[in-house]
Scaffold this active site. Structure first.
Site, PDB file in Angstrom:
ATOM      1  CD  GLU A 143      -6.260  10.579  -4.622  1.00 34.41           C
ATOM      2  OE1 GLU A 143      -5.168  11.424  -4.658  1.00 34.41           O
ATOM      3  OE2 GLU A 143      -5.482   9.896  -4.763  1.00 34.41           O
ATOM      4  CG  ASN A 184     -11.479   7.511  -7.729  1.00 29.24           C
ATOM      5  OD1 ASN A 184     -11.771   6.488  -6.833  1.00 29.24           O
ATOM      6  ND2 ASN A 184      -9.994   7.547  -7.399  1.00 29.24           N
ATOM      7  CG  HIS A 220      -3.916   2.995  -3.671  1.00 31.54           C
ATOM      8  ND1 HIS A 220      -3.611   2.368  -4.303  1.00 31.54           N
ATOM      9  CD2 HIS A 220      -4.409   4.012  -3.799  1.00 31.54           C
ATOM     10  CE1 HIS A 220      -3.700   3.096  -5.582  1.00 31.54           C
ATOM     11  NE2 HIS A 220      -4.533   3.932  -5.392  1.00 31.54           N
ATOM     12  CD  GLU A 250      -6.761   5.471  -7.306  1.00 35.60           C
ATOM     13  OE1 GLU A 250      -5.842   5.471  -7.394  1.00 35.60           O
ATOM     14  OE2 GLU A 250      -7.572   6.384  -8.587  1.00 35.60           O
ATOM     15  CG  ASP A 252      -1.860  -0.674  -4.931  1.00 37.05           C
ATOM     16  OD1 ASP A 252      -2.511  -0.324  -3.525  1.00 37.05           O
ATOM     17  OD2 ASP A 252      -1.522   0.189  -5.418  1.00 37.05           O
TER      18      ASP A 252
HETATM   19  C1  XIL Z   1      -0.640   7.809  -9.664  1.00 38.55           C
HETATM   20  C2  XIL Z   1       0.255   6.697 -10.559  1.00 38.55           C
HETATM   21  O1  XIL Z   1       0.004   5.859 -10.719  1.00 38.55           O
HETATM   22  C3  XIL Z   1       1.581   7.117 -11.150  1.00 38.55           C
HETATM   23  O2  XIL Z   1       1.932   6.845 -12.617  1.00 38.55           O
HETATM   24  C4  XIL Z   1       1.634   8.895 -11.273  1.00 38.55           C
HETATM   25  O3  XIL Z   1       2.979   9.538 -11.030  1.00 38.55           O
HETATM   26  C5  XIL Z   1       0.745   8.687  -9.578  1.00 38.55           C
HETATM   27  O4  XIL Z   1      -0.145   8.997 -10.334  1.00 38.55           O
HETATM   28  N1  XIL Z   1      -4.735   7.882  -6.351  1.00 38.55           N
HETATM   29  C6  XIL Z   1      -5.196   8.628  -7.728  1.00 38.55           C
HETATM   30  C7  XIL Z   1      -4.757   8.056  -8.783  1.00 38.55           C
HETATM   31  O5  XIL Z   1      -5.960   9.114  -7.180  1.00 38.55           O
HETATM   32  O6  XIL Z   1      -3.925   8.921  -9.837  1.00 38.55           O
HETATM   33  C8  XIL Z   1      -2.427   7.875  -8.301  1.00 38.55           C
HETATM   34  O7  XIL Z   1      -1.911   7.035  -9.569  1.00 38.55           O
HETATM   35  C9  XIL Z   1      -2.892   7.179  -7.311  1.00 38.55           C
HETATM   36  C10 XIL Z   1      -3.249   7.464  -5.650  1.00 38.55           C
END
Ligand code: XIL
Length: 337
Positions: A143, A184, A220, A250, A252
């Site tokens: 990020e 990422n 996401h 990641e 969802d």
């Molecule tokens: C999130 C985790 O799921 C949580 O448990 C934590 O509190 C915060 O981070 N982008 C990412 C992940 O690269 O590492 C993040 O994960 C979600 C967003």
């Protein structure tokens, strides 16, 4: 692609071929894992082992949790997770070496450049070196692009300079030359300024000869406003054309703000269409979901109570599960002649 209708009560509906996700797919299918939940939630553990063949540590390898003081390391949860994965022949994707969140207090934004360089090197060499030869891949930089494009202001950029991104990849490559190294990010799935900025960054890194092997698209997503599948396909194609690998890292899908119709059916479609847009492209090499079931998801605390994952709170597969399995399996079906 035809969508298998779901008959209530029958998993996946009439024509359900059955079988776990990993067996449907020609690429690894992973989940973000919390080693603590593996110990205390049997449904979580059983579902993970049945359906997935890859894991990403959700938090256990992040800078704050793993390296909380300058000379203090907390590697037990990460070690446990890697040992668990190895014991069950699951692939491990390391996450994440350099990120602007979940950082320890001791990382000081006022440190001089030479100290920042040493801190970065020690962190990456220690962590990547510890699992050398055992992890398939790493998210090296996470990020780093701001939502409006351009490099985000972070402690690393402030202290080391813009070159921290390239430096992190070089350090990681030296510590484990066999690991595939990823950039990422989120919000860079389809068309838009952020995707263009990520594309420009990785192209520049490759031009400079930086050891970068792939891009992770977080995905996401919000069911109410998903990226266009055609835009996802075009974006993945241009990254692959650079010679990079691409993975969904990641995934969802939030449905809380979805209006009109059945939110679970919409969620199924959004999952299926996004994955189907990528599957089958040579170089698209895996899908990881950011959790296993709606019982435990970061979404609840970050964006409000939701139902973002493939299994419900009781570990029953949701419509989304069958949509995902269809999309994963489709790329394996021989094309009709
Ligand atoms: C999130 C985790 O799921 C949580 O448990 C934590 O509190 C915060 O981070 N982008 C990412 C992940 O690269 O590492 C993040 O994960 C979600 C967003």
């Amino acid at each position: 692609m035809p969508d298998t209708p779901v008959t209530p009560g029958l998993p996946g509906g009439g024509g359900d071929p059955g079988g776990p996700l990993w067996a449907a797919a020609s690429v690894p299918v992973g989940a973000a894992v919390d080693p603590d939940l593996l110990q205390r939630d049997e449904g979580y553990r059983a579902t993970l082992l049945r359906e997935f063949n890859a894991v990403t540590p959700e938090n256990a390898m992040k800078w704050g949790p793993v390296h909380p003081t300058e000379h203090g390391w907390n590697l037990d949860p990460a070690d446990q997770l890697v040992a668990f994965a190895e014991g069950h022949r699951m692939r491990v994707h390391g996450h994440t070496l350099v990120w602007h969140r979940q950082l320890p207090r001791w990382l000081d934004s006022g440190m001089p450049r030479h100290r920042a360089a040493r801190v970065l090197a020690t962190h990456i060499e220690t962590l990547v070196g510890r699992y050398r030869g055992r992890l398939a891949s790493w998210d090296v930089v996470n990020e780093a692009i701001a939502d409006g494009g351009g490099l985000r202001a972070t402690v690393f950029r402030r202290t080391y300079g813009d070159g921290y991104v390239a430096e992190a990849f070089r350090l990681a490559h030296a510590a484990d030359p066999g690991a595939r190294l990823y950039y990422n990010d989120y919000g860079a799935e389809g068309a838009g300024r952020k995707s263009d900025a990520v594309y420009a960054l990785v192209r520049q890194l490759l031009d400079e000869g930086v050891p970068l092997h792939g891009v992770g698209l977080e995905m996401h997503l919000r069911a109410a406003r998903p990226p266009e599948p055609a835009a996802i396909a075009a974006n993945v194609a241009r990254l692959l054309a650079l010679g990079l690998e691409v993975r969904i890292s990641e995934m969802d899908v939030r449905i809380r703000t979805a209006r009109g119709g059945d939110p679970l059916a919409l969620q199924r479609r959004v999952y299926r269409d996004a994955i189907a847009a990528c599957m089958g492209m040579p170089g698209f090499i895996g899908v990881t979901f950011w959790g296993v079931s709606d019982r435990h998801s970061w979404i609840h605390t970050r964006f409000g109570e939701d139902r973002p994952l493939l299994f419900d709170r009781d570990y029953a597969p949701k419509p989304a599960y069958f949509g995902v399995r269809d999309a994963l399996a489709a790329a394996r079906r021989p094309r009709p002649v």
